[in-house]
Scaffold this active site. Sequence first.
Site, PDB file in Angstrom:
ATOM      1  N   SER A 152      -2.546   5.066  32.842  1.00 19.04           N
ATOM      2  CA  SER A 152      -2.161   6.341  32.238  1.00 19.04           C
ATOM      3  C   SER A 152      -0.701   6.222  31.843  1.00 19.04           C
ATOM      4  O   SER A 152       0.028   5.361  32.353  1.00 19.04           O
ATOM      5  CB  SER A 152      -2.346   7.471  33.253  1.00 19.04           C
ATOM      6  N   TYR A 165      -0.862  10.732  42.040  1.00 18.42           N
ATOM      7  CA  TYR A 165      -1.489  10.227  40.817  1.00 18.42           C
ATOM      8  C   TYR A 165      -0.575   9.208  40.134  1.00 18.42           C
ATOM      9  O   TYR A 165      -1.007   8.117  39.734  1.00 18.42           O
ATOM     10  CB  TYR A 165      -1.778  11.398  39.885  1.00 18.42           C
TER      11      TYR A 165
END
Length: 314
Positions: A152, A165
């Site tokens: 990401s 995350y």
Amino acid sequence: MRVDPADYKEQWQGRVAFITGAVTGIGLGTAQAFADAGMRLALSYRNEDDRAQTEKWFADKGYETPLFCKLDVTDREGFAKVAQQVADHFGEVHVLVNNAGVSVFGPTDEASYDDYDWIMGVNFGGVVNGLQSFMPHLKAARGRRHVVNVASMAAFLPGPQAGIYTASKFAVRGLTDSLRYNLAPHGIGCSLCCPALTRTNAWASAHKRPEQFAEAGFAPPKEGELEQFGSAFEQYGMDPYEVGAKILRGMSQQDGLILTHPEHGVDLTEEFAKQIAALPVEDCPPGRAHIENLRRKAGKDAEAGLKVAMDDLT
């Protein structure tokens, strides 16, 4: 500029790919792009309805039905069985795409052990399990082969609600950047893909929390909060097929880093400038400079396909 997967058929026609989290979102978009490039597919899934919709897409296109493998990517024993199943079914496995992940957010200072274990277990542990299970099969295969680990833009850009995350995506980035050196001598390509806002249901991960990780430190989302967050994905997110097509192009070009969203140039420029500004302005002793030059040479040698040993670094 639109990427047409058909342009890469010559490289990938008939190659076998295994993709995790492949019946929704970026995993599905990647599977569809790979299919349009003539690849044969094995796809992991969790939800039967999503699997059925994906199977219908392939049938409507007249493509070979993928081998569907029900899998929790945190299950090491299950992952190993799936890897053997895929190898037995197709004979060889050429491409591994570690895509499955969860997007769960909350202030890191309020996180519980369960928050860490769940998010890191899926987002980083799932990549580890994929590599451990499939690497022997990729090494045994012949011809064009590739590993793609999907992270990401959080692998570069931290945020106040995304500590764990972000940690998981930084970990995938570091692992992939190092793994690339190890796979080059085997003739296996390796790419890190870092997408940004994409039209997926990743925002709903908090609704799918497993019972064994029930002790959340994060406060439950307010009424409608996640849905409002998800509306941004639906309204503004990139088409997952476009992400998948860019992954295919990056693999074909042997790109070590695949960035799919152009809007983050300003962020990366600022981040790079901060790193350069943090370097002390002073002379480096010759001994330290020598060691760093050896490290740089080792990296270039590894990228060229040479095996690098520990004694090459000192």
